[in-house]
Design an enzyme around this catalytic site. Structure first.
Site, mmCIF file in Angstrom:
data_model
loop_
_atom_site.group_PDB
_atom_site.id
_atom_site.type_symbol
_atom_site.label_atom_id
_atom_site.label_comp_id
_atom_site.label_asym_id
_atom_site.label_seq_id
_atom_site.Cartn_x
_atom_site.Cartn_y
_atom_site.Cartn_z
ATOM 1 N N LYS A 107 33.379 -51.069 71.118
ATOM 2 C CA LYS A 107 32.633 -50.565 72.263
ATOM 3 C C LYS A 107 32.099 -51.740 73.100
ATOM 4 O O LYS A 107 32.172 -52.903 72.684
ATOM 5 C CB LYS A 107 31.491 -49.684 71.757
ATOM 6 N N TYR A 134 34.164 -38.123 73.664
ATOM 7 C CA TYR A 134 32.913 -37.733 73.004
ATOM 8 C C TYR A 134 32.541 -36.273 73.253
ATOM 9 O O TYR A 134 31.378 -35.896 73.090
ATOM 10 C CB TYR A 134 31.773 -38.656 73.459
ATOM 11 N N ARG A 184 36.743 -46.066 58.246
ATOM 12 C CA ARG A 184 35.349 -45.606 58.286
ATOM 13 C C ARG A 184 34.497 -46.397 57.279
ATOM 14 O O ARG A 184 33.345 -46.706 57.551
ATOM 15 C CB ARG A 184 35.269 -44.104 57.985
ATOM 16 N N THR A 199 26.468 -44.832 60.718
ATOM 17 C CA THR A 199 26.249 -44.891 62.167
ATOM 18 C C THR A 199 25.122 -45.841 62.587
ATOM 19 O O THR A 199 25.264 -46.576 63.561
ATOM 20 C CB THR A 199 25.966 -43.467 62.702
ATOM 21 N N ARG A 239 29.078 -52.494 60.890
ATOM 22 C CA ARG A 239 27.750 -52.142 61.413
ATOM 23 C C ARG A 239 26.635 -52.724 60.554
ATOM 24 O O ARG A 239 25.578 -53.120 61.070
ATOM 25 C CB ARG A 239 27.631 -50.624 61.516
ATOM 26 N N ASN A 291 26.314 -49.565 68.240
ATOM 27 C CA ASN A 291 26.833 -49.810 66.886
ATOM 28 C C ASN A 291 28.253 -50.367 66.904
ATOM 29 O O ASN A 291 28.944 -50.350 65.906
ATOM 30 C CB ASN A 291 26.704 -48.560 66.018
ATOM 31 N N HIS A 318 33.925 -47.647 67.180
ATOM 32 C CA HIS A 318 34.232 -46.242 66.896
ATOM 33 C C HIS A 318 35.433 -46.185 65.963
ATOM 34 O O HIS A 318 36.366 -46.958 66.105
ATOM 35 C CB HIS A 318 34.592 -45.503 68.197
ATOM 36 N N GLU A 352 42.440 -38.379 69.566
ATOM 37 C CA GLU A 352 41.974 -39.633 70.169
ATOM 38 C C GLU A 352 43.138 -40.573 70.467
ATOM 39 O O GLU A 352 43.159 -41.236 71.519
ATOM 40 C CB GLU A 352 40.946 -40.298 69.245
HETATM 41 P P1 IDP Z 1 29.976 -42.254 64.315
HETATM 42 O O1 IDP Z 1 30.333 -43.223 65.424
HETATM 43 O O2 IDP Z 1 29.453 -42.992 63.116
HETATM 44 O O3 IDP Z 1 31.085 -41.301 63.966
HETATM 45 P P2 IDP Z 1 28.642 -39.991 65.593
HETATM 46 O O4 IDP Z 1 27.538 -39.202 64.949
HETATM 47 O O5 IDP Z 1 29.981 -39.343 65.713
HETATM 48 O O6 IDP Z 1 28.729 -41.388 64.830
HETATM 49 O O7 IDP Z 1 28.135 -40.381 67.041
HETATM 50 C C1 IDP Z 1 29.017 -40.958 67.977
HETATM 51 C C2 IDP Z 1 28.323 -42.116 68.660
HETATM 52 O O8 IDP Z 1 27.234 -41.630 69.429
HETATM 53 C C3 IDP Z 1 27.684 -43.121 67.700
HETATM 54 O O9 IDP Z 1 28.605 -44.085 67.220
HETATM 55 C C4 IDP Z 1 26.613 -43.745 68.560
HETATM 56 O O10 IDP Z 1 27.148 -44.747 69.410
HETATM 57 C C5 IDP Z 1 26.173 -42.556 69.403
HETATM 58 N N1 IDP Z 1 24.998 -41.883 68.823
HETATM 59 C C6 IDP Z 1 24.991 -41.032 67.782
HETATM 60 N N2 IDP Z 1 23.751 -40.601 67.510
HETATM 61 C C7 IDP Z 1 22.955 -41.196 68.428
HETATM 62 C C8 IDP Z 1 21.546 -41.142 68.691
HETATM 63 O O11 IDP Z 1 20.773 -40.468 68.004
HETATM 64 N N3 IDP Z 1 21.105 -41.909 69.719
HETATM 65 C C9 IDP Z 1 21.921 -42.659 70.498
HETATM 66 N N4 IDP Z 1 23.249 -42.735 70.287
HETATM 67 C C10 IDP Z 1 23.750 -42.009 69.270
HETATM 68 MG MG MG Z 2 31.884 -39.666 65.018
#
Ligand code: IDP
Ligand code: MG
Length: 148
Positions: free
Chosen positions: A9, A49, A85, A91, A102, A112, A115, A126
């Site tokens: 990202k 997303y 993963r 996350t 991460r 983070n 993706h 995707e």
């Molecule tokens: P992942 O990337 O570990 O699969 P997801 O829950 O699918 O996590 O969320 C997608 C992306 O959205 C995260 O990687 C992060 O960049 C963002 N994100 C998720 N939860 C939050 C939040 O509570 N605040 C801000 N950004 C968030």
């Molecule tokens: Mg996700």
């Protein structure tokens, strides 16, 4: 064999972590079957997303991921989706295990750095979204390329 969609990202690119992150996937033994750098457009970011469209952080996430270059990649291997993963970590960087991307580089939930597809269905959609041109089939054989 699986192929997973991995994307560094904008924060990972801005912080100069591209080489380190890609190196971890290479060292793990996954095979790189597609890669490009793009500044995501709104439509692609929103489609990527879409599952989070109703979440409060969605608009911030879209402006973040469209803010600058990302590195789009497809990595192939046995159980590649789950393997990636695990390399990426959970996350929130503050809670992600040390040794993960991460866990080693991140201190935030939104920023983070990377993706990774979370299931076969999301990987397929995707990969189709980011690589409509498809991926490369190639044979990897490092030793053969040491001497001409
Ligand atoms: P992942 O990337 O570990 O699969 P997801 O829950 O699918 O996590 O969320 C997608 C992306 O959205 C995260 O990687 C992060 O960049 C963002 N994100 C998720 N939860 C939050 C939040 O509570 N605040 C801000 N950004 C968030
Ligand atoms: Mg996700």
């Amino acid at each position: 064999m699986q192929t997973t969609y991995i994307m560094i990202k904008p924060d990972g690119v801005q912080r100069g972590l591209v080489g380190d992150i890609i190196g971890r996937f290479e060292r793990k033994g996954l095979q790189l079957v597609a890669m490009k750098a793009v500044v995501p457009d709104q439509a692609t970011a929103r489609a990527h997303y879409a599952v989070h469209a109703e979440r409060p952080f969605f608009e911030g996430l879209i402006s973040f991921v469209t803010s600058g270059p990302v590195i789009c990649m497809a990595w192939q291997g046995v159980d590649a989706i789950a393997v990636a993963r695990r390399l990426i970590g959970s996350t929130n960087g503050r809670e992600a295990a040390p040794g993960t991307i991460r866990g080693d580089f991140g201190m935030d939930m939104g920023y983070n750095m990377i993706h990774g597809s979370d299931a076969e269905e999301s990987a397929a959609s995707e990969l189709a979204l980011w690589f409509p041109e498809g991926t490369m089939a190639w044979t990897q054989d490092a030793q053969r390329w040491v001497y001409e």
